[in-house]
Design an enzyme around this catalytic site. Structure first.
Site, PDB file in Angstrom:
ATOM      1  N   LYS A 278       0.851  -1.198   0.000  1.00 49.65           N
ATOM      2  CA  LYS A 278       0.000   0.000   0.000  1.00 49.65           C
ATOM      3  C   LYS A 278       0.886   1.246   0.000  1.00 49.65           C
ATOM      4  O   LYS A 278       2.015   1.198   0.487  1.00 49.65           O
ATOM      5  CB  LYS A 278      -0.848   0.020   1.273  1.00 49.65           C
ATOM      6  CG  LYS A 278      -2.012  -0.937   1.259  1.00 49.65           C
ATOM      7  CD  LYS A 278      -2.878  -0.749   2.496  1.00 49.65           C
ATOM      8  CE  LYS A 278      -4.057  -1.719   2.494  1.00 49.65           C
ATOM      9  NZ  LYS A 278      -5.016  -1.496   1.404  1.00 49.65           N
ATOM     10  N   ARG A 352     -10.546 -11.315   1.458  1.00 47.81           N
ATOM     11  CA  ARG A 352     -11.355 -12.374   0.851  1.00 47.81           C
ATOM     12  C   ARG A 352     -10.643 -13.725   0.917  1.00 47.81           C
ATOM     13  O   ARG A 352     -11.280 -14.768   0.943  1.00 47.81           O
ATOM     14  CB  ARG A 352     -11.727 -11.972  -0.580  1.00 47.81           C
ATOM     15  CG  ARG A 352     -10.560 -11.795  -1.484  1.00 47.81           C
ATOM     16  CD  ARG A 352     -10.893 -10.992  -2.743  1.00 47.81           C
ATOM     17  NE  ARG A 352     -10.950  -9.545  -2.485  1.00 47.81           N
ATOM     18  CZ  ARG A 352     -11.256  -8.646  -3.410  1.00 47.81           C
ATOM     19  NH1 ARG A 352     -11.556  -9.016  -4.637  1.00 47.81           N
ATOM     20  NH2 ARG A 352     -11.281  -7.356  -3.112  1.00 47.81           N
TER      21      ARG A 352
END
Ligand code: BES
Ligand code: MN
Ligand code: ZN
Length: 498
Positions: A278, A352
């Site tokens: 990130k 996920r």
């Protein structure tokens, strides 16, 4: 803090602070009317003089009102009758609780009179006042060397009519339990990533099991998960020096034979993005990436405290997402517990991956319903902002129950479609499914990914990326969606009884 339901004639209540409400256009609640009469029209005079209008959020502190036993009276503006709403009521209770703690009083009485004498309305009003005032007392100091001064407020009492005491007392117990769940969730969320690791979450779960006889816990370690074949969850934890954990908590409140409802929380205790690193700005906020886990843990705590007659299974998929020489790389293909293979095109779409294996694992409990909770996508913040939780489901009946619960609890969700047509965005040339679906509808394609692992039960996914914490000056975890989840389970318990 001690919360209590009291009945009394308003002017005779001996308290340091009595809180009463007046609507716009001098609409007096019964208590305000009683105080006005006892003080020979003090409040009406105030309004006539233009010193108080009753508009929503207005408040005035009155000392030593003649004929009134309370040392102070706080006059709260309730606004126009047709314009009141749950969020406004929440703001009112929260800010008033702030005012009375700042005043340094040791006791206060909320006398905000329910607008009706219907049991359901009394329950709801009393629960919300209890819940919001109790939640407003939370403050974080776990990692500060100077602890906050203990608050002087010891008693919060809620004034009720004689006939309504029983309902109000039930509401008060539920309100305190939910507020405790919210506070626990906020504390876990606020703790930094170097303290709140997967191992810390496991310890927290074990503490819950020691505190409540109705809760038991099992913690799966990295060897057990590898053995089981949880290739996706393990792929996320691999890059970190702290190993991943799968927490399995069971709350037993009904007959053993009764199938449980299940909650599954995303517990990424820090999300660097992994090799798909990130950007640096605000990366500290990725310590909040375990707020889904915090909310399901807060919920089971509240449910145990309320002793609801249901069975509940709570799974927490806990891992730290780090880049390292051992970390998963973009393009790596892993085999999930379900047997389906996944091409991990972006290691930052890790939520996920931990959830999919937990969703397969939950099948073994044959759950009546499964709700997963996750700070899953930045796209959800773009879609819904910081107001609503994103809801997607393979079962409309379940979705409707969740929407209703959120509405009731003042912790709202908003449904997004989960049409088949979105599924093709997850096609992969090298595996059964890719872990990202491109920029369009990022929240929905994340849910589409999860849906591939939720075929065997009624399932809903809650994306809390926008609501789980506040940024900026008030930075901190919110405890959402503990109130929604508790309400959903309260509704199930009630449905069972009737
Ligand atoms: N934890 C983040 C989602 C997130 C981002 C929550 C910002 C709150 C604020 C999640 O793991 C993530 O990184 N999602 C990616 C998915 C993308 C790579 C498909 C995102 O939303 O950018
Ligand atoms: Mn991520
Ligand atoms: Zn994440």
């Amino acid at each position: 803090m001690d919360f209590e339901i009291i009945t009394a004639s308003p002017a005779e209540i001996e308290t340091e602070c009595l809180i009463i409400g007046v609507g716009a256009d001098a609409e007096f609640t019964p208590t305000a009317d009683a105080i006005d009469t006892a003080s020979s029209g003090y409040i009406r005079a105030l309004i006539d003089a233009g010193d108080f209008s009753g508009k929503n959020g207005e408040s005035q502190l009155l000392r030593s009102l003649p004929g009134v036993a309370a040392k102070r009276v706080i006059l709260l503006g309730l606004g126009k009758a047709g314009e009141r709403s749950l969020p406004k009521q929440q703001t009112l209770i929260t800010s008033t609780t702030g005012v009375i703690t700042k005043l340094g009083v040791s006791s206060a009485v909320f006398a905000l009179d329910c607008t009706s004498s219907d049991d359901d309305d009394i329950y709801r009003d009393t629960r919300h006042i209890t819940m919001w005032s109790s939640a407003a007392l939370y403050s974080y100091d776990a990692t500060k060397s100077k602890k906050a001064d203990p608050i002087k407020l010891e008693h919060i009492h809620i004034l009720t009519q004689e006939e309504q005491v029983e309902v109000a007392e039930g509401a008060l117990l539920d309100g305190v339990a939910i507020a405790n769940g919210v506070s626990s969730a906020r504390e876990l969320g606020n703790l930094p990533g170097n303290i709140c690791t997967p191992l810390y979450l496991a310890e927290h779960a074990q503490n819950l099991a020691s505190e409540f006889e109705s809760i038991s816990v099992e913690v799966l370690d990295e060897n057990q998960m590898t053995e089981l074949g949880m290739g996706a969850l393990m792929a996320v934890g691999k890059g970190s020096a702290v190993p991943p954990r799968l927490l399995v908590l069971k709350y037993n409140g009904a007959d053993e034979s009764e199938k449980p409802h299940a909650l599954v929380g995303k517990g990424i205790t820090f999300d660097t993005g992994g090799i798909s690193l990130k950007p640096g700005a605000e990366m500290d906020e990725m310590k909040f990436d375990m707020c889904g886990a915090a909310s399901v843990l807060g919920t089971i705590e509240a449910i145990a405290e309320m002793a609801l007659p249901i069975n509940l299974v709570v799974l927490v998929a806990a891992a730290e997402n780090m880049p390292s020489d051992r970390a998963t790389k973009p393009g790596d293909v892993v085999t999930t517990l379900s047997g389906q293979t996944v091409e991990i095109l972006n290691t930052d779409a890790e939520g996920r991956l931990v959830l999919c294996d937990a969703l397969t694992y939950v099948e073994r409990f044959e759950p009546q319903s499964v709700i997963d909770v996750a700070t899953l996508t930045g796209a959800c913040i773009i879609a819904l902002g910081n107001q609503a939780t994103g809801l997607m489901s393979n079962n409309q009946e379940l979705a409707d129950k969740i929407l209703d619960a959120g509405q009731y609890a003042g912790d709202r969700a908003w449904q997004l479609p989960l049409w088949d047509e979105y599924q093709q965005q997850l096609d992969s040339n090298f595996a059964d499914i890719a872990n990202i679906g491109g920029r369009p509808a990022g929240t929905i394609t994340a849910a589409c990914f999860l849906s591939r692992f939720a075929k065997k039960f009624a399932w809903a996914h809650l994306d809390i990326a926008g609501v789980a914490w506040n940024s900026g000056k008030a930075k901190g975890a919110t405890g959402r969606c503990v109130p929604l989840l508790c309400q959903y389970l309260l509704d199930i318990a009630e449905e069972k009884e009737s």
